[in-house]
Design an enzyme around this catalytic site. Structure first.
Site, PDB file in Angstrom:
ATOM      1  N   ARG A   1      -9.511   1.396   8.248  1.00 27.02           N
ATOM      2  CA  ARG A   1      -9.360  -0.276   8.747  1.00 27.02           C
ATOM      3  C   ARG A   1     -10.403  -0.737   9.784  1.00 27.02           C
ATOM      4  O   ARG A   1     -10.130  -1.974   9.900  1.00 27.02           O
ATOM      5  CB  ARG A   1      -8.042  -0.063   9.731  1.00 27.02           C
ATOM      6  CG  ARG A   1      -6.577  -0.637   9.049  1.00 27.02           C
ATOM      7  CD  ARG A   1      -5.558  -0.239  10.007  1.00 27.02           C
ATOM      8  NE  ARG A   1      -4.212  -1.230   9.891  1.00 27.02           N
ATOM      9  CZ  ARG A   1      -3.188  -0.528   9.456  1.00 27.02           C
ATOM     10  NH1 ARG A   1      -3.229   0.575   8.992  1.00 27.02           N
ATOM     11  NH2 ARG A   1      -2.286  -1.290   9.230  1.00 27.02           N
TER      12      ARG A   1
ATOM     13  N   LYS B   1       0.849  -1.286  -0.048  1.00 27.13           N
ATOM     14  CA  LYS B   1      -0.020   0.138   0.110  1.00 27.13           C
ATOM     15  C   LYS B   1       0.790   1.171  -0.162  1.00 27.13           C
ATOM     16  O   LYS B   1       0.750   2.248  -0.785  1.00 27.13           O
ATOM     17  CB  LYS B   1      -0.792   0.015   1.108  1.00 27.13           C
ATOM     18  CG  LYS B   1      -1.827  -1.240   1.223  1.00 27.13           C
ATOM     19  CD  LYS B   1      -2.753  -0.981   2.420  1.00 27.13           C
ATOM     20  CE  LYS B   1      -2.135  -1.116   3.721  1.00 27.13           C
ATOM     21  NZ  LYS B   1      -1.457  -2.342   4.121  1.00 27.13           N
TER      22      LYS B   1
HETATM   23  P1  ADP Z   1       2.357  -1.659   3.235  1.00 31.50           P
HETATM   24  O1  ADP Z   1       2.086  -0.506   3.124  1.00 31.50           O
HETATM   25  O2  ADP Z   1       1.028  -2.334   2.395  1.00 31.50           O
HETATM   26  O3  ADP Z   1       2.431  -2.509   4.640  1.00 31.50           O
HETATM   27  P2  ADP Z   1       4.850  -1.473   1.732  1.00 31.50           P
HETATM   28  O4  ADP Z   1       4.470  -0.878   0.676  1.00 31.50           O
HETATM   29  O5  ADP Z   1       5.469  -1.026   3.144  1.00 31.50           O
HETATM   30  O6  ADP Z   1       3.400  -2.332   2.231  1.00 31.50           O
HETATM   31  O7  ADP Z   1       5.432  -2.898   1.225  1.00 31.50           O
HETATM   32  C1  ADP Z   1       6.031  -3.716   2.398  1.00 31.50           C
HETATM   33  C2  ADP Z   1       7.444  -4.428   1.622  1.00 31.50           C
HETATM   34  O8  ADP Z   1       7.314  -5.053   0.512  1.00 31.50           O
HETATM   35  C3  ADP Z   1       8.431  -3.339   1.588  1.00 31.50           C
HETATM   36  O9  ADP Z   1       9.749  -3.742   1.742  1.00 31.50           O
HETATM   37  C4  ADP Z   1       8.411  -3.150   0.021  1.00 31.50           C
HETATM   38  O10 ADP Z   1       9.497  -2.745  -0.723  1.00 31.50           O
HETATM   39  C5  ADP Z   1       8.102  -4.572  -0.331  1.00 31.50           C
HETATM   40  N1  ADP Z   1       7.078  -4.649  -1.598  1.00 31.50           N
HETATM   41  C6  ADP Z   1       5.956  -3.800  -1.850  1.00 31.50           C
HETATM   42  N2  ADP Z   1       5.434  -4.130  -3.001  1.00 31.50           N
HETATM   43  C7  ADP Z   1       6.176  -5.328  -3.459  1.00 31.50           C
HETATM   44  C8  ADP Z   1       5.908  -6.075  -4.824  1.00 31.50           C
HETATM   45  N3  ADP Z   1       4.942  -6.094  -5.455  1.00 31.50           N
HETATM   46  N4  ADP Z   1       6.900  -7.097  -4.561  1.00 31.50           N
HETATM   47  C9  ADP Z   1       7.734  -7.437  -3.805  1.00 31.50           C
HETATM   48  N5  ADP Z   1       8.075  -6.731  -2.653  1.00 31.50           N
HETATM   49  C10 ADP Z   1       7.219  -5.549  -2.538  1.00 31.50           C
HETATM   50  P1  AMP Z   2       0.812   0.604   9.178  1.00 31.23           P
HETATM   51  O1  AMP Z   2       1.826   1.706   9.039  1.00 31.23           O
HETATM   52  O2  AMP Z   2      -0.231   0.888   8.109  1.00 31.23           O
HETATM   53  O3  AMP Z   2       1.227  -0.910   8.903  1.00 31.23           O
HETATM   54  O4  AMP Z   2       0.046   0.859  10.512  1.00 31.23           O
HETATM   55  C1  AMP Z   2       0.971   0.458  11.835  1.00 31.23           C
HETATM   56  C2  AMP Z   2       0.195   0.684  12.883  1.00 31.23           C
HETATM   57  O5  AMP Z   2      -0.513   1.771  13.278  1.00 31.23           O
HETATM   58  C3  AMP Z   2      -1.285  -0.457  12.929  1.00 31.23           C
HETATM   59  O6  AMP Z   2      -0.601  -1.902  13.340  1.00 31.23           O
HETATM   60  C4  AMP Z   2      -1.909   0.102  13.771  1.00 31.23           C
HETATM   61  O7  AMP Z   2      -1.629  -0.131  15.123  1.00 31.23           O
HETATM   62  C5  AMP Z   2      -1.870   1.592  13.563  1.00 31.23           C
HETATM   63  N1  AMP Z   2      -2.774   2.148  12.643  1.00 31.23           N
HETATM   64  C6  AMP Z   2      -2.315   2.595  11.618  1.00 31.23           C
HETATM   65  N2  AMP Z   2      -3.464   2.930  10.893  1.00 31.23           N
HETATM   66  C7  AMP Z   2      -4.564   2.865  11.650  1.00 31.23           C
HETATM   67  C8  AMP Z   2      -6.190   2.901  11.480  1.00 31.23           C
HETATM   68  N3  AMP Z   2      -6.405   3.417  10.447  1.00 31.23           N
HETATM   69  N4  AMP Z   2      -6.705   2.425  12.449  1.00 31.23           N
HETATM   70  C9  AMP Z   2      -6.326   1.731  13.845  1.00 31.23           C
HETATM   71  N5  AMP Z   2      -4.920   1.715  13.721  1.00 31.23           N
HETATM   72  C10 AMP Z   2      -4.196   1.913  12.947  1.00 31.23           C
END
Ligand code: ADP
Ligand code: AMP
Length: 232
Positions: free
Chosen positions: A104, A29
């Site tokens: 969420r 995301k």
């Molecule tokens: P989210 O915001 O959904 O938690 P991130 O964008 O932070 O996910 O991505 C999580 C991890 O996966 C990061 O280390 C990122 O570089 C990697 N990543 C994101 N998209 C892909 C993909 N399509 N293929 C492989 N690795 C990815």
């Molecule tokens: P993220 O960076 O989206 O992986 O979020 C990290 C942490 O922040 C989550 O595990 C939750 O504890 C908190 N958090 C982020 N967004 C929300 C949301 N919309 N509602 C509740 N908790 C959140």
């Protein structure tokens, strides 16, 4: 860490709405929200980044959120909704925004719908980043984030040129404390119980679009841009 990324944007097309990226932790995301926000010249609103900023600043919100985030649970709706309501009032949000990690819960989604109507926005455009949970552990344990600009790396799939250093701004790359194997388990459970119902919620409203998030970053980006370009 940046929560609003409009720098360098030369938007040719207007968004004028909220885009919601839905999917489990590690689906991509943040990675894709940055790309989409850059393309349309609108802010990338990551509630996780906003909460981490509050923790870093030592605000009262940050103090309340810190232990909850450390356990991998969701921060209460009331706190998150107040934070988002304030953020979307800011002038840079006038042409739309890309949400990452929000809403969420169904209660958050309902309240968001109300906030968008009150601000005169159209219905949100929701994209579900569909991915098998088996892929998430490697993505999350391998994630490294730039302390300065928030750029996202992965030690397996998207390593920086020099270990531990951001290619863009030379910032230090850190591992999020909640990207440990135990906390990841709790976060995935919270996703399954509290956030996954949003897929059905937005489907019922006819607002859900799907993109295969198991593909490589560039391919996911291509599919995502295509689906958003087709938005009515
Ligand atoms: P989210 O915001 O959904 O938690 P991130 O964008 O932070 O996910 O991505 C999580 C991890 O996966 C990061 O280390 C990122 O570089 C990697 N990543 C994101 N998209 C892909 C993909 N399509 N293929 C492989 N690795 C990815
Ligand atoms: P993220 O960076 O989206 O992986 O979020 C990290 C942490 O922040 C989550 O595990 C939750 O504890 C908190 N958090 C982020 N967004 C929300 C949301 N919309 N509602 C509740 N908790 C959140």
């Amino acid at each position: 860490m940046a929560t609003s990324e409009v720098a360098g944007a030369r938007p040719h097309e207007k968004l004028h709405r909220a885009v919601i990226l839905l999917g489990p932790p590690g689906a991509g995301k943040g990675t894709q929200a940055k790309e989409l926000a850059r393309k349309y010249g609108v802010p990338h609103l990551s509630t996780g980044d906003m909460l981490r900023e509050s923790i870093a600043k030592g605000t009262s919100l940050g103090e309340q959120a810190k232990p909850i985030m450390a356990r991998g649970e969701l921060v209460p709706d009331s706190l998150v909704l107040k934070m988002v309501a304030q953020r979307i009032e800011e002038p840079d949000c006038a042409n739309g925004f890309v949400f990452d990690g929000f809403p969420r819960t169904v209660a958050q989604a309902q309240y968001l719908g109300q906030m968008l109507r009150e601000h005169g926005f159209r219905k949100p455009f929701v994209v579900h980043l569909v991915i098998d949970f088996a892929l998430l552990m490697k993505r999350l344990t391998g994630r490294r984030v730039c302390k300065v600009g928030g750029e996202i790396y992965n030690i397996y799939d998207k390593p920086p040129k020099a270990a531990g250093v951001c290619d863009n701004d030379g910032g230090e790359l850190i591992q999020r404390p909640d990207d440990s194997a135990e906390v990841i388990g709790q976060r995935l459970e919270a996703y399954g119980k509290q956030t996954a119902p949003l897929v059905a919620y937005y489907k019922r409203l006819g607002l859900l679009h799907e993109v295969d998030a198991a593909k490589r970053v560039e391919e996911v980006k291509r599919q995502l841009f295509e689906v958003v370009r087709g938005a009515k």
